[in-house]
Design a protein around this motif. Structure first.
Motif, mmCIF file in Angstrom:
data_model
loop_
_atom_site.group_PDB
_atom_site.id
_atom_site.type_symbol
_atom_site.label_atom_id
_atom_site.label_comp_id
_atom_site.label_asym_id
_atom_site.label_seq_id
_atom_site.Cartn_x
_atom_site.Cartn_y
_atom_site.Cartn_z
ATOM 1 N N VAL A 167 1.579 -11.507 0.469
ATOM 2 C CA VAL A 167 1.643 -10.054 0.706
ATOM 3 C C VAL A 167 1.104 -9.303 -0.503
ATOM 4 C CG1 VAL A 167 3.238 -8.133 1.046
ATOM 5 C CG2 VAL A 167 3.499 -10.224 2.374
ATOM 6 N N VAL A 168 1.448 -9.800 -1.691
ATOM 7 C CA VAL A 168 0.978 -9.117 -2.904
ATOM 8 C C VAL A 168 -0.539 -9.216 -3.014
ATOM 9 C CG1 VAL A 168 0.990 -9.232 -5.414
ATOM 10 C CG2 VAL A 168 3.145 -9.271 -4.158
ATOM 11 N N SER A 169 -1.087 -10.367 -2.652
ATOM 12 C CA SER A 169 -2.550 -10.498 -2.706
ATOM 13 C C SER A 169 -3.203 -9.483 -1.787
ATOM 14 C CB SER A 169 -2.969 -11.903 -2.274
ATOM 15 O OG SER A 169 -2.548 -12.822 -3.227
ATOM 16 N N TYR B 265 -2.635 3.390 2.393
ATOM 17 C CA TYR B 265 -1.816 3.755 1.239
ATOM 18 C C TYR B 265 -0.392 3.273 1.440
ATOM 19 C CZ TYR B 265 0.347 6.509 -2.437
ATOM 20 O OH TYR B 265 1.047 6.887 -3.554
ATOM 21 N N TRP B 266 0.155 3.519 2.622
ATOM 22 C CA TRP B 266 1.551 3.141 2.842
ATOM 23 C C TRP B 266 1.693 1.628 2.929
ATOM 24 C CZ3 TRP B 266 4.377 6.628 1.083
ATOM 25 C CH2 TRP B 266 4.063 7.980 1.242
ATOM 26 N N ALA B 267 0.682 0.985 3.466
ATOM 27 C CA ALA B 267 0.716 -0.481 3.469
ATOM 28 C C ALA B 267 0.700 -1.008 2.041
ATOM 29 C CB ALA B 267 -0.480 -1.025 4.247
ATOM 30 N N LEU B 268 -0.062 -0.330 1.206
ATOM 31 C CA LEU B 268 -0.131 -0.728 -0.199
ATOM 32 C C LEU B 268 1.226 -0.563 -0.873
ATOM 33 C CD1 LEU B 268 -1.327 -0.725 -3.208
ATOM 34 C CD2 LEU B 268 -1.906 1.626 -2.745
ATOM 35 N N ILE B 269 1.883 0.535 -0.607
ATOM 36 C CA ILE B 269 3.209 0.762 -1.199
ATOM 37 C C ILE B 269 4.175 -0.327 -0.727
ATOM 38 C CG2 ILE B 269 5.171 2.370 -1.256
ATOM 39 C CD1 ILE B 269 2.772 3.373 -2.841
ATOM 40 N N LEU B 270 4.069 -0.621 0.541
ATOM 41 C CA LEU B 270 4.948 -1.653 1.100
ATOM 42 C C LEU B 270 4.674 -3.001 0.443
ATOM 43 C CD1 LEU B 270 6.972 -2.259 3.499
ATOM 44 C CD2 LEU B 270 4.952 -3.112 4.691
ATOM 45 N N CYS B 271 3.399 -3.344 0.354
ATOM 46 C CA CYS B 271 3.045 -4.665 -0.176
ATOM 47 C C CYS B 271 3.339 -4.776 -1.664
ATOM 48 C CB CYS B 271 1.564 -4.946 0.041
ATOM 49 S SG CYS B 271 1.121 -5.121 1.755
ATOM 50 N N ASN B 272 2.999 -3.758 -2.390
ATOM 51 C CA ASN B 272 3.017 -3.898 -3.848
ATOM 52 C C ASN B 272 4.255 -3.359 -4.533
ATOM 53 O OD1 ASN B 272 0.654 -5.162 -3.776
ATOM 54 N ND2 ASN B 272 -0.526 -3.615 -4.902
ATOM 55 N N ILE B 273 4.988 -2.487 -3.900
ATOM 56 C CA ILE B 273 6.190 -1.968 -4.556
ATOM 57 C C ILE B 273 7.433 -2.514 -3.883
ATOM 58 C CG2 ILE B 273 7.483 0.086 -5.201
ATOM 59 C CD1 ILE B 273 5.014 1.574 -5.564
ATOM 60 N N ALA C 125 -1.857 -9.767 -9.515
ATOM 61 C CA ALA C 125 -2.644 -10.417 -8.474
ATOM 62 C C ALA C 125 -2.930 -11.870 -8.845
ATOM 63 C CB ALA C 125 -3.951 -9.664 -8.273
ATOM 64 N N GLY C 126 -3.201 -12.100 -10.119
ATOM 65 C CA GLY C 126 -3.525 -13.454 -10.569
ATOM 66 C C GLY C 126 -2.374 -14.412 -10.335
ATOM 67 N N PHE C 127 -1.186 -13.985 -10.729
ATOM 68 C CA PHE C 127 -0.034 -14.870 -10.536
ATOM 69 C C PHE C 127 0.262 -15.071 -9.063
ATOM 70 C CE2 PHE C 127 0.619 -14.634 -15.006
ATOM 71 C CZ PHE C 127 1.291 -15.803 -15.302
ATOM 72 N N MET D 226 -2.813 -6.015 -3.331
ATOM 73 C CA MET D 226 -3.742 -5.696 -4.411
ATOM 74 C C MET D 226 -5.123 -5.373 -3.862
ATOM 75 S SD MET D 226 -2.029 -5.464 -7.024
ATOM 76 C CE MET D 226 -3.346 -5.177 -8.169
ATOM 77 N N TRP D 227 -5.465 -6.011 -2.750
ATOM 78 C CA TRP D 227 -6.746 -5.677 -2.120
ATOM 79 C C TRP D 227 -6.690 -4.241 -1.611
ATOM 80 C CZ3 TRP D 227 -9.064 -4.280 2.474
ATOM 81 C CH2 TRP D 227 -10.433 -4.585 2.596
ATOM 82 N N LEU D 228 -5.558 -3.905 -1.002
ATOM 83 C CA LEU D 228 -5.404 -2.538 -0.488
ATOM 84 C C LEU D 228 -5.429 -1.520 -1.613
ATOM 85 C CD1 LEU D 228 -2.615 -3.110 2.167
ATOM 86 C CD2 LEU D 228 -4.994 -2.527 2.608
#
Lengths: 1110, 461
Positions: free
Chosen positions: B385-387, B353-361, B277-279, B390-392
Motif C-alpha cells: 500500500v505504501v508503494s 489525493y485522498w487515496a494518497l492520504i489513506l495509503c501514506n498516512i 518508499a525504499g524500505f 508513494m506513487w500517488l
C-alpha cells in the motif's frame, strides 16, 4: 485475360474496364465518353476541332490514326508543361510598397489585391516570396483603411492606415495551397480538358440559341464584381430567356427587404461609428466579420472608446440580441432575449424613440402594455444624442426589424450624419429564397436543360424544405439525355458530386477580377501566382456564352474598365463619388449642425499615395492595380426618403413557442462561416469566440436549459476528469432531426438553442469531412433550416440521447467549481467603469510602482555596450478595452510563423500550437447571468525575469540583449520544463511531427524567414523576431535607429481595433511606451515578479447610470 | 564460556533482543547455504516462471521505447499545461525506491547497525536496478532523446555548456553520481563473495567468470585491511548521496514557480519519502524471497521489525510534510497556494489525493502495533500500500499542481495513455528481470559479512 496480365498490359485493362462498364450499366442511345479516343469519333468532336483549328481541320477529317493523335496530344502537353513552370501569371502585375530596385532573391514583394470571400471584399496586400504568396495583410492605403479620425490630437494614435483583416482573409492563404482543392476538370468521374468542356457548352449553346437560351440557368452566390455583372448582361442580351438565380445561405435578403419596405428601394447602408456616441444594436453582430465594413466599423467604434489625455468621453453600446456574440460581449449593456420576444422589444424601443403607433405597426409593448425602465433609459439616451447615434439591425432579423432600424435612424436624425445610404453592392440584388425557389420549380418542371452553378455549394447549404437535393439533380439529369449540370467550385464538393461537369475554380490569388469593398470602392483583383491547379474563373465560364468564348479574365476585366472609363463611369478626377465623401463631408456637416457631437476638427486624412490621375488608360490601370483600389470609385451617397405607409406592409409576428419546446437560432459559424471554409485547418482549429470549441459546432444552451435537457450542472463532467465530454442531444424541428453536442454558454437566453451552420460537410476534403460518412466534422444544421425560417425557428424539441461526445476545446475556465476560487480573485482581467476611472483612476500603475521588484541581481539596462546608448528593448501593450475577441491575431500569427495544425484529437489532449490565444473570461458568479465577457489576447510575455529561462538545462531559451525571450529550436532537447514553469502557459510543444514536411503546396506557403519546427522542440511567440531583424537591418543600412512603428508584428498588423501595440520601450516617445505609462497599464500576474514585457491596459465600460442604478 | 551458549532460534512474536541471525548457524553452514542458492540449487520452475513474465514485460518496455523514439513523445498523455506526467512521476518513484539500498548499506554501516548485514546486498542490488529504471525516464521523456548528451558538460564545437542554473542539470549529476557510487559500492561489497563462488564453482566457465569478477581476491590480511578501508570510504561517499539525490530531485519541483511545487519543505520531505518508499520496496521483495529460499535464519524477524519501524518513522515525516503543505497553503494567504490545496482536495484529481492520504498516512499507523509488525502478511500488505501511496504522492505533486496553475484559461486535464502504462509496466518488468538474474547468479546475502555476525566471530578482546 488473366488477372496477372491486367496490370502490365494497359490496353487489356482498359478493354476489361470498358467491357465491365458496358455490361453493368447498359445505356440506350448515346454513351458517355470515357476517353479522348472515344470522344474523337463523335460528330461533336469533329465540330469542335473545326472550330478550334480551322486550318488543320482537314487532317482530322482523316480516319483517326491513334499515333497521330498521340503525337499531337504529346506536343500540346509538353507545351502546357512548359508554361506550368512559371509561377507568376503572364500578364503584367504591379508590385506595391516595398519595391526593391531590382528583383532581390530573399526579399519579399507586396502586391495589392482584394479578398472577395463573401459579402464585401477586403482590400489586401499580399506578401510574395519568390513568386509565392506567403502572407496576407490589409492594404493600409485603401480608403477604407485610412486612420480613424478619432480621437483627435491623440499622441497614441497610429497615423498610418490600418492593415487589418479578418480571420477568413488570413486563412484564405491556406485555402490557396490546400492540397484537397480540386485539381482537374472532370466530367462525372473522368478527367477532361477545358476545351472539351467548352466544346460541349458551345454545342448546347447552339441548341439553345434559337429559343433565346430558354433552358439555361445560372446559379451564383451574391455577385459584387462589376465585370461579372457586365458579362452577365452580355449573356442575357444574347440569351434573353436564360435566367440568373442567386442563392447564398447567409444573404442580405432581410436588410434589402427592410429597405424596400421603408424606402421603396434596396439600399446598402454604411455607418460612421467614429461620429456615433450611442449605438444600439438590434441583434447585429457588427463586431464580427460577417457584416460588410466590419473592419472599418470596429476600428471606428473602438477608437471612440479610447480614453486619452484629451478625450475623456466614450461611446456607449446597447445590445439586444438573441444569442451571445462578440458585439454583445463589448456592449455596455447587453440584453439577451428570445427570438420570439425580440420583435416586441424592438417595437418597444422604436415607440419610445418616438415612432408613432402606425409606424411601429400599432403594436404595443411586450410586457402587458408598459415599457421597461431600461428601455426608457436607452431611448432617452439615444434621443439625447440625436444625429450622433446609430441603430443597427442584424442580418438575421426579419425585414421588419431592419425597417424599424431604418426608421429609428431617420427619427433620430442619424441619416446623413452617421448613417448613409448607397446603391446596393450587389450587381443584382434579388431575394435569394425566391430566386432559389424559382430555380427549383423550373428544375422540377423540366424547364432547365443546362444548369450552371458558379460557386457555392447549394446541395449542402440550401434550406431543408427547398433543397437542391441530389435527388433533384438526378431527376434533372434523367429528364433529358442532354441535360447538363455544371459546377464551378474550388473543391469537388457535395454539389460537384451530383453535377455532370465539375470545373475547378481558381482562388482569388490566382485570378484576375474585380470587386467592391463595403462602400463600393472598386479593387482590381490581381493574381500573385498562376493557378496551382487547372482553376478557372466564373468570368471564363460566362464568356463561353458570349461571342468571344475564349477570352482571358485579364482581358475581360481590363476591357470592362476601359469601357467604363471611356464612358466616363469612372471619374478621372475630383470628388463626387469619392470614398472620402462618406467620411469627410458629413463630418463637417455634423459639426456645424449638431452640438452634441464631439467637435471634430477637419480630419487631416493623408491622401493615399496616388499621384494625380493620369490621362491615359494604361497608367490609370497601372495605378489602380498598384494602389489596390480604383480611386474615387465608392458609391455615391443616396438620399432616400421614408415611405410613410411602410408600416402597413406588416410581416407576421413570430409565432410564440409552445411550452417545453425550444427556439432555435441559426448563425453562420464564427470559424468556417457557411461551410465554405470547412477544409481550412487554420479555421477549424481556431477556438470559436465565447465557446472556445474547435473542430465542431455545438448546440449552445444556457446553464438552466442544460439542466432541463440533460440534467447536468454547469460543471458538466469536469469533476470526473472528463472535461472534454459533453452530452449528445437530438434536436427535432418540423420533422427534421440532427444530433448535436450540447454546449453550455453563460448568457445564452433560456429556452434558446443556437446552432452554427456550415458543419457536417460530407465532401469538404480531408480536413473538413473527417473519415467517411460516419465520422463527419460537426453536424449539419442546414438540415433544420427552412425557407420561411432561415434564422429562427420555434417549437423545436431537444432530447438527451444519453451518449457522450468528446469536444476539442481550448479553454474550460467557466467550470468554476467554487466562487471562492473564481477568476475574479485572480485579478487576471481588469475592468472598471469609465466613471470610476475618471474619478479614482485605476491605480494599476501606482500599484506596480509601489510593489517594486526586490531582487539580489542588478537589472539589465539594455544599453548598447559599445556606445553606452540605449539599446532597443522590445515590448508590447495590449489594450483590453479594444479587444473584440475576433481571433484574427491567432490566425495571422499562424500564417506568419508557420504554425502547424494539430487536429481534433490533439486539441482534445490540449496540444494546440497557437502562439497567441484569445482567452475568454465571463464576469460574475452566476453562470446564468454573467455580468459580461472579457477577451484577453495572450502572446508570450517576454518576461524580464522569465521563469522559463533558468530551468532549461541546455540554454535553449535565452534572453536577448534587446529583452526578447528567444527560443533556440535547434538547441532544444525537449525537457518541457520551461512550459511547466511558465505561469502564462504560452509555450507550445511539438509532441509529434506536426508539420507536414512532404506536402509540396505547404512548402510553397510557408514564410521562408521562420524556421519550420520539427518534432520534440518547444516553440512560442517570438514577437515576430524576423520582422524585428528585417527592420533593424534596414535601419542599419540607412545608419539610423528603427523608427517607432516600423516593426509591426503579425498580430498587431491584423488587429482591426489597434488593441496591440509593439515597439521599443527604451524610447520614451514610442507609442508602446506611452501606453505603458497609462494609468490603466498592468502586468498579468505581476505579483510573480516575472516583469512581463507584454502588459495590458485595463478595460473600461461606460454603462448608463440610469440603468445601473435602477 | 557458558554464556556463549547459542540461544535457540525462535519464530514468532519477536522483541528487540531477537537475534539478527539464527544462532544455530556456523561459518561453514552460512557459506554453504548462501552459495548453494547460486551454485548447487536446481533452478526452480517458479524462478523460470517469474523470470519469463518479467522478461516479457521487459520486452514491452523495449517496444514502448522503440515506438516512442520513432513516433514521438506525443504517444504519452503529456500536454500543455501538464508537460510532465507519469514519466517524471515514475522517475521520482523509482529513484525513491532506490534509496533504501544505499541507506542500509552506507548509513547503517557507519552507524554500526549490525542487523543491516543480512539485507544490505539485496537492498543495494534493488537500489541499482531501481536507479537504472529511473535513469531511463529523464532520457526518454525528452522530445529529442538522441540529444540527451547535450545535458552533459563536454567540450563541443558549439561552444555551449549546459545551463548550470537548471535543476535538471543538477539531476544529471546527482543521479549519475548516485548510480556510479551505488554500483561501485555494490561491486566492492561483492568481491570477497565472488572469490568464494570462484572457489566453489564446479564448472569451468563459472570459475573463470567469478574469478575475473573476484579480481584476484585471496583473502590475505592485507587484502582485508585494504578492502575494509575502501568499503568504509565508499560508505562515507555514499552517505551524503542518500540525502543529496532526492534533495536535488525535489529541486526539480521546488525551483519551479508552480503552486504545489514551489515549497521549501520539499527536500527533507522528499528524502523521507524516498526512504519510506525504499524500505517498503525492500520489505515487499524480502518477505516472499526469504520464504521461498528459506532464508529465515539470515533475515530474521528482527529485520522485519526494524524495517517496519523505519517505515513508521519516515511515514510520519512524510505525513507531517502533507500536513505542512496544506497548512502553508492556508497560512500563506496566497490565492494560488490556497487554490492549489483546495484543488487537490476537491478538484478532479481529489480521489488521488485522498487515496494518497489513506495509503501514506493512515496505513503506516498500523506499524505502531508490534503484533502487526510481526505479521509478515500484514507487513507485506502495508508495504504494498505504501508503494502505491508513494506513487500517488508523486502523481499529486506532478500532475495536480500542473493541471491548474495560474491562469484558468490554460487549465487542462491529464490522462496517461496506454504507452505511458506500457513503459511503466515495462520498467517493472525490467526491474524484476534484473532481480531474478541477480538472485540466480549472485549471492543475495553477503556471505562474508554474515559470517562476521555469527556468534563464532565474537572474539574476546
Amino acid at each position: 485475360m488473366s488477372d496477372s496480365d491486367r496490370h502490365i498490359n494497359f490496353k487489356l485493362m482498359r478493354d476489361h474496364i470498358l467491357a465491365l462498364q458496358d455490361s453493368e450499366t447498359p445505356r440506350s442511345g448515346k454513351k458517355y465518353w470515357r476517353s479522348l479516343e472515344e470522344l474523337a469519333d463523335t460528330p461533336l468532336f469533329r465540330e469542335f476541332v473545326e472550330r478550334e483549328f480551322p486550318q488543320q481541320a482537314e487532317e482530322w477529317h482523316d480516319p483517326i490514326e491513334r499515333r497521330t493523335f498521340i503525337k499531337l496530344m504529346g506536343a500540346s502537353l509538353a507545351l502546357a508543361g512548359l508554361s506550368g513552370c512559371v509561377f507568376q501569371p503572364p500578364e503584367k502585375i504591379v508590385p506595391n510598397v516595398k519595391q526593391p530596385e531590382e528583383y532581390v532573391p530573399g526579399k519579399a514583394l507586396f502586391f495589392a489585391t482584394a479578398a472577395p470571400l463573401f459579402g464585401a471584399a477586403t482590400p489586401v496586400l499580399v506578401r510574395s516570396n519568390e513568386g509565392r504568396p506567403t502572407k496576407i495583410e490589409g492594404n493600409p492605403d485603401h480608403p477604407n483603411n485610412r486612420p480613424t479620425d478619432f480621437p483627435p490630437e491623440d499622441p497614441i494614435r497610429d497615423p498610418r492606415g490600418s492593415s487589418a483583416t479578418d480571420i477568413f482573409t488570413q486563412a484564405s492563404l491556406l485555402s490557396l495551397y490546400d492540397p484537397d482543392r480540386s485539381p482537374t476538370l472532370t466530367y462525372r468521374e473522368d478527367i477532361h480538358t477545358w476545351t472539351s468542356f467548352v466544346a460541349e457548352m458551345r454545342s448546347i449553346l447552339d441548341v439553345q440559341r434559337p429559343n433565346g437560351g430558354k433552358g439555361i440557368r445560372f446559379l451564383t452566390e451574391s455577385i459584387i464584381s462589376p465585370t461579372f455583372g457586365a458579362l452577365m448582361k452580355e449573356v442575357q442580351a444574347a440569351l434573353p430567356q436564360a435566367k440568373w438565380h442567386q442563392y447564398e445561405p447567409a444573404n442580405r435578403d432581410n436588410a434589402l427587404a427592410g429597405a424596400t419596405m421603408v424606402f421603396g428601394q434596396p439600399v446598402n447602408t454604411t455607418y460612421r461609428f467614429d461620429l456615433a456616441q450611442r449605438v444600439l444594436s438590434l441583434d447585429c453582430d457588427f463586431l464580427a466579420p460577417t457584416l460588410p465594413g466590419y473592419l472599418r466599423y470596429s476600428r471606428d467604434f473602438m477608437a471612440r472608446r479610447r480614453i486619452t489625455e484629451t478625450n475623456k468621453e466614450m461611446n456607449r453600446l446597447y445590445v439586444v440580441e438573441t444569442t451571445p456574440s462578440n458585439t454583445g460581449a463589448m456592449g455596455d449593456h447587453t440584453w439577451e432575449v428570445k427570438p420570439s420576444e425580440f420583435e416586441g422589444h424592438a417595437r418597444m424601443l422604436a415607440s419610445l424613440i418616438g415612432l408613432n403607433g402606425t409606424q411601429v405597426g400599432g403594436l404595443g409593448y411586450p410586457y402587458g402594455g408598459t415599457s421597461t425602465p431600461w428601455a426608457e433609459a436607452v431611448a432617452k439616451d439615444l434621443l439625447d444624442h440625436k444625429g450622433a447615434s446609430i441603430v443597427l439591425a442584424g442580418e438575421n432579423q426579419p425585414p421588419f426589424i431592419h425597417a424599424l432600424a431604418y426608421a429609428m435612424n431617420e427619427a433620430l436624425g442619424n441619416a446623413g450624419k452617421t448613417v448613409f445610404y448607397t446603391d446596393p453592392l450587389e450587381i443584382n440584388p434579388v431575394d435569394h429564397r425566391k430566386s432559389l425557389g424559382d430555380l427549383i420549380n423550373d428544375l422540377n418542371n423540366g424547364q432547365v436543360e443546362l444548369l450552371l452553378i458558379l460557386g457555392g455549394n447549394p446541395v449542402h447549404n440550401t434550406p431543408a424544405d427547398l433543397k437542391l437535393s441530389p435527388e433533384l439533380l438526378q431527376k434533372f439529369a434523367s429528364q433529358k439525355e442532354s441535360n447538363r449540370c455544371v459546377h464551378l467550385s474550388e473543391y469537388r464538393d457535395e454539389t460537384s458530386e451530383w453535377s455532370h461537369w465539375h470545373v475547378p475554380a481558381a482562388h482569388y490569388l490566382e485570378s484576375w477580377g474585380d470587386t467592391r469593398s463595403y462602400d463600393g470602392t472598386v479593387t482590381i483583383i490581381q493574381p500573385l501566382i498562376q493557378p496551382l491547379y487547372e482553376g478557372k474563373t466564373a468570368y471564363e465560364l460566362l464568356a463561353i456564352f458570349t461571342d468571344q468564348y475564349d477570352r482571358k479574365p485579364y482581358d475581360m476585366v481590363k476591357s470592362f474598365w476601359q469601357t467604363q472609363r471611356n464612358q466616363g463611369q469612372v471619374q478621372a478626377t475630383g470628388a463626387g463619388t469619392a470614398a472620402g465623401a462618406g467620411r469627410q463631408a458629413p463630418a463637417a456637416a455634423a459639426v456645424s449642425t449638431q452640438q452634441t457631437i464631439q467637435p471634430t476638427p477637419a480630419p487631416a486624412i493623408p491622401a493615399p499615395a496616388t499621384p494625380a490621375p493620369a490621362a491615359d488608360f494604361e497608367s490609370w490601370w497601372r495605378q489602380s492595380i498598384h494602389d489596390g483600389f480604383v480611386a474615387n470609385s465608392a458609391f455615391q451617397l443616396k438620399t432616400v426618403s421614408l415611405n410613410s405607409a411602410w408600416a402597413n406592409n406588416q410581416t407576421p409576428q413570430a409565432q410564440q413557442a409552445g411550452a417545453g419546446t425550444f427556439e432555435l437560432v441559426f448563425r453562420t459559424d464564427p470559424s468556417i462561416y457557411d461551410g465554405r471554409f470547412a477544409n481550412n485547418g487554420w479555421l477549424q482549429e481556431l477556438p470559436k469566440p465565447l465557446t472556445k470549441v474547435t473542430w465542431d459546432n455545438v448546440a449552445v444552451v444556457s446553464p438552466n436549459s442544460a439542466k432541463q435537457i440533460a440534467s447536468i450542472d454547469n460543471n458538466g463532467g469536469a469533476t470526473k476528469g472528463r472535461e472534454h465530454y459533453v452530452p449528445l442531444v437530438e434536436i427535432t424541428s418540423q420533422g427534421h432531426q440532427v444530433t448535436a453536442p450540447l454546449w453550455i454558454l453563460p448568457g445564452q437566453p433560456d429556452g434558446v438553442v443556437t446552432l452554427h451552420l456550415g458543419y457536417g460537410r460530407r465532401l469538404a476534403g480531408n480536413v473538413g469531412s473527417g473519415k467517411g460518412d460516419s465520422e463527419l466534422v460537426g453536424f449539419d444544421a442546414y438540415k433544420l433550416r427552412t425557407q420561411n425560417a432561415p434564422w429562427f425557428i420555434t417549437g423545436a424539441t431537444v432530447t438527451n440521447t444519453g451518449r457522450d461526445y468528446p469536444l476539442a476545446t481550448t479553454q474550460l475556465h467557466f467550470n468554476l467549481e467554487d466562487p471562492k476560487f473564481a477568476t475574479e480573485e485572480r485579478d487576471i482581467v481588469r475592468s472598471q467603469t469609465l466613471e470610476e476611472f475618471l474619478h479614482a483612476g485605476s491605480g494599476e500603475h501606482a500599484e506596480e510602482e509601489k510593489h517594486g521588484h526586490p531582487t539580489l541581481y542588478p537589472g539589465y539596462d539594455y544599453k548598447d555596450q559599445a556606445e553606452n546608448a540605449p539599446n532597443y528593448a522590445w515590448g508590447m501593450a495590449i489594450d483590453l478595452n479594444n479587444c473584440i475577441g475576433c481571433n484574427a491575431c491567432t490566425v495571422a500569427c499562424q500564417s506568419e510563423n508557420n504554425i502547424p495544425v494539430v487536429g481534433k484529437h490533439e486539441v482534445v489532449r490540449s496540444r494546440e500550437m497557437h502562439w497567441i490565444r484569445v482567452d475568454t473570461y465571463f464576469r460574475g458568479f452566476d453562470p446564468n447571468q454573467p455580468e459580461g465577457v472579457n477577451f484577453m489576447p495572450v502572446p508570450c510575455m517576454h518576461c524580464e525575469n522569465a521563469p522559463c529561462e533558468p530551468v532549461c538545462p541546455v540554454h535553449a531559451t535565452v534572453h536577448s540583449a534587446e529583452g526578447l525571450n528567444d527560443m533556440v529550436y535547434n538547441r532544444c532537447v525537449g525537457t518541457k520544463y520551461c512550459s511547466n514553469n511558465c505561469p502564462y502557459k504560452v509555450r507550445r510543444f511539438n509532441f509529434f511531427l506536426y508539420q507536414n514536411w512532404d506536402q509540396p503546396t505547404y512548402q510553397l506557403m510557408r514564410n521562408p524567414e521562420v524556421s519550420i519546427r520539427s518534432r520534440g522542440v518547444m516553440e512560442k511567440c517570438t514577437y515576430c523576431v524576423q520582422r524585428i531583424q528585417n527592420a533593424k537591418i534596414q535601419a542599419e543600412l540607412e545608419d539610423r535607429k528603427v523608427h517607432d512603428g516600423e516593426i509591426i508584428t503579425a498580430c498587431q498588423a491584423v488587429c482591426p481595433t489597434e488593441a496591440i501595440v509593439f515597439g521599443d520601450v527604451n524610447d520614451p516617445n514610442s507609442r508602446v511606451s506611452k501606453l505603458k505609462q497609462s494609468e490603466r497599464n498592468y502586468s498579468l500576474l505581476g505579483e510573480l515578479n516575472t516583469k512581463p514585457r507584454t502588459t495590458y491596459l485595463s478595460q473600461l465600460k461606460n454603462p448608463n447610470p440610469q440603468i445601473t442604478s435602477a | 564460556m557458558q554464556d556463549e551458549t547459542p540461544k535457540p532460534y525462535t519464530e514468532g512474536p519477536m522483541h528487540s533482543t531477537s537475534p539478527v541471525i539464527d544462532p544455530g548457524l556456523t561459518f561453514a553452514s552460512v557459506t554453504d547455504k548462501i552459495s548453494s542458492i547460486v551454485l548447487k540449487r536446481k533452478t526452480s520452475l517458479a524462478w523460470f516462471f517469474g523470470f519469463a513474465i518479467s522478461f516479457a514485460l521487459f520486452q514491452l518496455m523495449l517496444l514502448a521505447m522503440t515506438n516512442l523514439l520513432f513516433v514521438g513523445i506525443g504517444l504519452w498523455g503529456v500536454n500543455v499545461p501538464v508537460a510532465w506526467g507519469i514519466d517524471i512521476l515514475n522517475f521520482v518513484w523509482w529513484i525513491g525506491i532506490g534509496h533504501a539500498g544505499t541507506l542500509i548499506s552506507a548509513i547503517l554501516l557507519l552507524l554500526r547497525q549490525r542487523w543491516r548485514t543480512s539485507i544490505n546486498r539485496f537492498a543495494e542490488a534493488m537500489t541499482l536496478f531501481a536507479v537504472a529504471q529511473a535513469g531511463m525516464y529523464p532520457i526518454f521523456h525528452l522530445g529529442r532523446p538522441w540529444l540527451m548528451y547535450w545535458l552533459f558538460p563536454y567540450p563541443n564545437t558549439m561552444g555551449i555548456w549546459p545551463q548550470f542554473r537548471s535543476p535538471l542539470m543538477w539531476d544529471v549529476f546527482a543521479v549519475s553520481t548516485y548510480a556510479t557510487v551505488s554500483a561501485m559500492f555494490w561491486f566492492v561489497g561483492l568481491i570477497p563473495d565472488f572469490a568464494t563462488l570462484r572457489d566453489r564453482a564446479r564448472s569451468k566457465p563459472f570459475q573463470i567468470l567469478y574469478g575475473m569478477l573476484a579480481m584476484g581476491w585471496r583473502g590475505s590480511a592485507r587484502h582485508w585491511h585494504r578492502y575494509e578501508m575502501a568499503y568504509l570510504l565508499l560508505a562515507g561517499l555514499a552517505t551524503p548521496l542518500v540525502l543529496s539525490v532526492h534533495t536535488i530531485v525535489s529541486f526539480d519541483f521546488a525551483v519551479g514557480i508552480i503552486p504545489g511545487w514551489h515549497a521549501t519543505i520539499f527536500p527533507p520531505y522528499f528524502v523521507a519519502g524516498a526512504i519510506y518508499a525504499g524500505f517498503a520496496m525492500v520489505l515487499l521483495l524480502t518477505i516472499p524471497l526469504r520464504r521461498f529460499y528459506g532464508l529465515e535464519g539470515f533475515i530474521t524477524m528482527r529485520h522485519m521489525h526494524n524495517m517496519g519501524k523505519v517505515m513508521l518513522a519516515t511515514g510520519l515525516i512524510v505525513g507531517y510534510g502533507y500536513i505542512m503543505e496544506a497548512f502553508f497553503g492556508w497560512y500563506s494567504g496566497n490565492k494560488y497556494e490556497r487554490f492549489m490545496i483546495w484543488n487537490r482536495m476537491h478538484g478532479p484529481y481529489s480521489l488521488y489525493y485522498w487515496a494518497l492520504i489513506l495509503c501514506n498516512i493512515i496505513t503506516p499507523q498500523f506499524l505502531w502495533f508490534k503484533k502487526l509488525r510481526s505479521n509478515l502478511l500484514a507487513l507485506w500488505i502495508i508495504s504494498f500500500v505504501v508503494s502505491i501511496g508513494m506513487w500517488l504522492e508523486r502523481f499529486v505533486i506532478v500532475v495536480t499542481s500542473l493541471h491548474r496553475d495560474f491562469l484558468p484559461s490554460s487549465w487542462g486535464m491529464y490522462q496517461p495513455t496506454q504507452w505511458d502504462w506500457a513503459m511503466f509496466i515495462g520498467t517493472i518488468g525490467f526491474f524484476f528481470t534484473l532481480l531474478f538474474l541477480f538472485i540466480r547468479f549472485l549471492p543475495m546475502i553477503s556471505i562474508f559479512e554474515m559470517r562476521t555476525i555469527l556468534p563464532e566471530a565474537e572474539v574476546e578482546e
